[in-house]
Design an enzyme around this catalytic site. Structure first.
Site, PDB file in Angstrom:
ATOM      1  N   GLY A  92       5.737   5.032  -3.842  1.00  0.00           N
ATOM      2  CA  GLY A  92       6.256   3.567  -4.177  1.00  0.00           C
ATOM      3  C   GLY A  92       6.528   2.801  -5.155  1.00  0.00           C
ATOM      4  O   GLY A  92       7.930   2.741  -5.066  1.00  0.00           O
ATOM      5  N   GLU A 121       3.792   1.012 -11.397  1.00  0.00           N
ATOM      6  CA  GLU A 121       2.762   0.152 -10.091  1.00  0.00           C
ATOM      7  C   GLU A 121       4.444  -0.207  -9.583  1.00  0.00           C
ATOM      8  O   GLU A 121       4.742  -1.093  -9.913  1.00  0.00           O
ATOM      9  CB  GLU A 121       1.935   0.335  -9.873  1.00  0.00           C
ATOM     10  CG  GLU A 121       1.134  -0.193  -8.722  1.00  0.00           C
ATOM     11  CD  GLU A 121       0.662   1.136  -8.119  1.00  0.00           C
ATOM     12  OE1 GLU A 121       2.321   2.200  -7.356  1.00  0.00           O
ATOM     13  OE2 GLU A 121      -0.580   1.076  -7.123  1.00  0.00           O
ATOM     14  N   ASP A 122       4.309   0.055  -7.909  1.00  0.00           N
ATOM     15  CA  ASP A 122       5.209  -1.161  -7.380  1.00  0.00           C
ATOM     16  C   ASP A 122       4.261  -2.346  -6.672  1.00  0.00           C
ATOM     17  O   ASP A 122       5.592  -3.297  -7.295  1.00  0.00           O
ATOM     18  CB  ASP A 122       5.690  -0.358  -5.783  1.00  0.00           C
ATOM     19  CG  ASP A 122       4.297   0.343  -4.687  1.00  0.00           C
ATOM     20  OD1 ASP A 122       3.557   0.098  -5.215  1.00  0.00           O
ATOM     21  OD2 ASP A 122       5.071   0.871  -4.181  1.00  0.00           O
ATOM     22  N   ASP A 159      -2.055  -5.373  -5.225  1.00  0.00           N
ATOM     23  CA  ASP A 159      -2.283  -5.739  -4.456  1.00  0.00           C
ATOM     24  C   ASP A 159      -3.283  -6.325  -4.218  1.00  0.00           C
ATOM     25  O   ASP A 159      -4.292  -6.980  -4.705  1.00  0.00           O
ATOM     26  CB  ASP A 159      -1.842  -5.374  -3.249  1.00  0.00           C
ATOM     27  CG  ASP A 159      -2.457  -6.183  -1.570  1.00  0.00           C
ATOM     28  OD1 ASP A 159      -2.339  -6.826  -1.439  1.00  0.00           O
ATOM     29  OD2 ASP A 159      -2.563  -5.389  -0.988  1.00  0.00           O
ATOM     30  N   LYS A 181       0.965  -9.627  -6.119  1.00  0.00           N
ATOM     31  CA  LYS A 181       0.372 -10.643  -5.128  1.00  0.00           C
ATOM     32  C   LYS A 181      -1.019 -10.786  -5.593  1.00  0.00           C
ATOM     33  O   LYS A 181      -1.885 -10.932  -5.090  1.00  0.00           O
ATOM     34  CB  LYS A 181      -0.383  -9.810  -3.949  1.00  0.00           C
ATOM     35  CG  LYS A 181       1.387 -10.164  -2.581  1.00  0.00           C
ATOM     36  CD  LYS A 181       0.848  -9.134  -1.283  1.00  0.00           C
ATOM     37  CE  LYS A 181       1.267  -8.352  -0.406  1.00  0.00           C
ATOM     38  NZ  LYS A 181       1.339  -7.543   0.490  1.00  0.00           N
ATOM     39  N   PHE A 204       4.188  -9.191   3.732  1.00  0.00           N
ATOM     40  CA  PHE A 204       4.252  -7.351   4.027  1.00  0.00           C
ATOM     41  C   PHE A 204       5.612  -7.128   3.234  1.00  0.00           C
ATOM     42  O   PHE A 204       6.830  -7.514   4.208  1.00  0.00           O
ATOM     43  CB  PHE A 204       3.519  -6.694   4.664  1.00  0.00           C
ATOM     44  CG  PHE A 204       3.626  -5.700   4.611  1.00  0.00           C
ATOM     45  CD1 PHE A 204       2.636  -4.823   4.379  1.00  0.00           C
ATOM     46  CD2 PHE A 204       4.920  -4.378   5.477  1.00  0.00           C
ATOM     47  CE1 PHE A 204       2.933  -3.417   3.389  1.00  0.00           C
ATOM     48  CE2 PHE A 204       4.494  -2.928   4.776  1.00  0.00           C
ATOM     49  CZ  PHE A 204       3.472  -2.463   4.252  1.00  0.00           C
ATOM     50  N   VAL A 205       5.677  -6.837   1.914  1.00  0.00           N
ATOM     51  CA  VAL A 205       7.412  -6.330   1.681  1.00  0.00           C
ATOM     52  C   VAL A 205       7.559  -4.944   1.921  1.00  0.00           C
ATOM     53  O   VAL A 205       6.661  -4.475   1.847  1.00  0.00           O
ATOM     54  CB  VAL A 205       7.191  -7.449   0.018  1.00  0.00           C
ATOM     55  CG1 VAL A 205       6.794  -8.448   0.639  1.00  0.00           C
ATOM     56  CG2 VAL A 205       6.678  -6.690  -0.655  1.00  0.00           C
ATOM     57  N   ASP A 254       7.672   0.477   1.784  1.00  0.00           N
ATOM     58  CA  ASP A 254       7.619   1.416   3.065  1.00  0.00           C
ATOM     59  C   ASP A 254       6.431   0.805   4.145  1.00  0.00           C
ATOM     60  O   ASP A 254       6.060  -0.370   3.131  1.00  0.00           O
ATOM     61  CB  ASP A 254       6.847   2.464   2.432  1.00  0.00           C
ATOM     62  CG  ASP A 254       5.414   2.761   2.814  1.00  0.00           C
ATOM     63  OD1 ASP A 254       5.098   2.107   2.192  1.00  0.00           O
ATOM     64  OD2 ASP A 254       4.997   3.631   3.753  1.00  0.00           O
ATOM     65  N   ARG A 283      12.606   2.930   2.229  1.00  0.00           N
ATOM     66  CA  ARG A 283      11.657   2.316   0.316  1.00  0.00           C
ATOM     67  C   ARG A 283      13.373   2.486   0.009  1.00  0.00           C
ATOM     68  O   ARG A 283      13.437   2.059  -0.962  1.00  0.00           O
ATOM     69  CB  ARG A 283      11.525   4.082   0.322  1.00  0.00           C
ATOM     70  CG  ARG A 283      10.083   4.255   0.804  1.00  0.00           C
ATOM     71  CD  ARG A 283       9.304   5.565   0.244  1.00  0.00           C
ATOM     72  NE  ARG A 283       8.355   5.911   0.868  1.00  0.00           N
ATOM     73  CZ  ARG A 283       6.629   5.117   0.500  1.00  0.00           C
ATOM     74  NH1 ARG A 283       6.831   3.837  -0.511  1.00  0.00           N
ATOM     75  NH2 ARG A 283       5.500   4.927   0.691  1.00  0.00           N
TER      76      ARG A 283
HETATM   77  P1  XMP Z   1      -4.018  -2.312  -4.218  1.00  0.00           P
HETATM   78  O1  XMP Z   1      -4.638  -3.241  -2.672  1.00  0.00           O
HETATM   79  O2  XMP Z   1      -5.349  -1.116  -4.030  1.00  0.00           O
HETATM   80  O3  XMP Z   1      -2.825  -1.176  -3.791  1.00  0.00           O
HETATM   81  O4  XMP Z   1      -3.747  -2.949  -5.227  1.00  0.00           O
HETATM   82  C1  XMP Z   1      -1.800  -1.136  -3.589  1.00  0.00           C
HETATM   83  C2  XMP Z   1      -1.261  -0.225  -2.989  1.00  0.00           C
HETATM   84  O5  XMP Z   1      -0.567  -0.782  -1.622  1.00  0.00           O
HETATM   85  C3  XMP Z   1       0.570  -1.088  -0.880  1.00  0.00           C
HETATM   86  N1  XMP Z   1       1.347  -1.923  -0.709  1.00  0.00           N
HETATM   87  C4  XMP Z   1       2.215  -2.274  -0.420  1.00  0.00           C
HETATM   88  N2  XMP Z   1       2.734  -1.859   0.428  1.00  0.00           N
HETATM   89  N3  XMP Z   1       4.306  -4.263   0.720  1.00  0.00           N
HETATM   90  C5  XMP Z   1       4.238  -2.285   0.427  1.00  0.00           C
HETATM   91  O6  XMP Z   1       5.163  -1.136   1.470  1.00  0.00           O
HETATM   92  C6  XMP Z   1       3.334  -4.510   0.965  1.00  0.00           C
HETATM   93  O7  XMP Z   1       3.626  -5.698   1.302  1.00  0.00           O
HETATM   94  C7  XMP Z   1       2.159  -4.073  -0.086  1.00  0.00           C
HETATM   95  N4  XMP Z   1       0.576  -4.550  -0.453  1.00  0.00           N
HETATM   96  C8  XMP Z   1       0.547  -3.263  -0.699  1.00  0.00           C
HETATM   97  C9  XMP Z   1       1.350   0.266  -1.975  1.00  0.00           C
HETATM   98  O8  XMP Z   1       1.741   1.478  -1.454  1.00  0.00           O
HETATM   99  C10 XMP Z   1       0.110  -0.402  -3.506  1.00  0.00           C
HETATM  100  O9  XMP Z   1       0.571   1.030  -4.142  1.00  0.00           O
HETATM  101 MG    MG Z   2       1.985   2.404  -3.672  1.00  0.00          MG
END
Ligand code: XMP
Ligand code: MG
Length: 184
Positions: free
Chosen positions: A48, A103-104, A107, A135, A156-157, A163, A169
Site C-alpha cells: 500500500g 505506511e499508507d 487503522d 483512521k 474504506f478508501v 487497494d 492502487r
Molecule cells: P491496521 O489495522 O493494521 O491496518 O492499522 C493497516 C493496514 O490495513 C489496510 N487498510 C486499508 N486499506 N483501504 C485500504 O485500501 C482502507 O480504508 C484501509 N484501512 C486499512 C492497509 O493495508 C494498512 O496497511
Molecule cells: Mg498497507
C-alpha cells in the site's frame, strides 16, 4: 479528463492528486528538519505504501537509504484479521539505525504496533512512524504516528497505493469506493 473505468467505481474523492502533493511537500519539509542529522533508513510497508514512499523520500531531501517490508494484510476483505505476518523482510542490519516507517494508512494499529516492536527488538536506535492516512476511530492498539498526512473518517478508501482486492492502487487520488463494488 474523461472518467476511467476505475473512476466510475468511486463514490467520492477525499483528496485530489494536487492536495496530496501539497500535503506531502509540507510533511517532507518538516521531516527534513527533524531527520537531517540522522541519516535515516526509510522502510516502506508493501504494497500500500509504495507510491507514498516514492513521493515522501523525494520531498524529504535527507541523506538516507530505503528498504521494503511486506506484511500479510486484509486479503480481499475490508476489515482486518488481527494477526500480522512478515512475508518479505528488510535486507540489512538495522542495529543503531534511525528507522522511519512509511505506511499508507493507520487503522486498527495492529500492523504498526507489531512492526515498531519488531524493529526495536532488532536493535533500531529509534522508530519513527509516518503515515499518509490515519483512521483514529478504528484504533485498538496504542500506537502514535509521528507524521500524519490526513485524518480520514471510518470509510474504506482506495487509490494512491491503497487497494480493494489489489485493484485501484494506481488511481492518482484517494477516494471512497461505491458500496456496490464490494458487496457484489
Ligand atoms: P491496521 O489495522 O493494521 O491496518 O492499522 C493497516 C493496514 O490495513 C489496510 N487498510 C486499508 N486499506 N483501504 C485500504 O485500501 C482502507 O480504508 C484501509 N484501512 C486499512 C492497509 O493495508 C494498512 O496497511
Ligand atoms: Mg498497507
Amino acid at each position: 479528463m474523461e472518467k476511467s473505468m476505475m473512476d466510475q467505481d468511486i463514490l467520492k474523492v477525499l483528496y485530489t492528486e494536487e492536495e496530496i502533493a501539497q500535503r506531502i511537500r509540507e510533511m517532507g519539509r518538516q521531516m527534513y528538519e527533524d531527520l537531517k542529522d540522522k541519516e535515516p533508513l526509510f522502510v516502506s510497508v508493501l504494497r500500500g505504501a509504495f507510491i507514498f514512499m516514492a513521493d515522501i523520500v523525494r520531498a524529504c531531501q535527507v541523506r538516507c537509504d530505503v528498504e521494503f517490508i511486506a506484511v500479510s494484510s486484509y486479503g480481499n476483505a475490508t476489515s482486518t484479521s488481527g494477526a500480522v505476518q512478515i512475508t518479505h523482510d528488510i535486507q540489512q542490519d538495522i542495529s543503531g539505525r534511525h528507522l522511519v516507517v512509511i505506511e499508507d494508512i493507520l487503522d486498527s494499529g495492529n500492523t504498526l504496533h507489531f512492526l515498531k516492536q519488531y524493529f526495536l527488538t532488532k536493535g533500531a536506535a529509534s522508530v519513527t512512524i509516518c503515515t499518509l492516512l490515519d483512521k483514529p476511530s478504528r484504533r485498538t492498539k496504542a500506537i502514535h504516528a509521528d507524521y500524519v498526512g490526513f485524518e480520514v473518517p471510518d470509510e474504506f478508501v482506495v487509490g494512491y497505493g491503497l487497494d480493494y482486492a489489489q485493484k485501484y492502487r494506481n488511481l492518482p487520488y484517494i477516494g471512497v469506493l461505491k458500496p456496490e463494488v464490494y458487496t457484489k
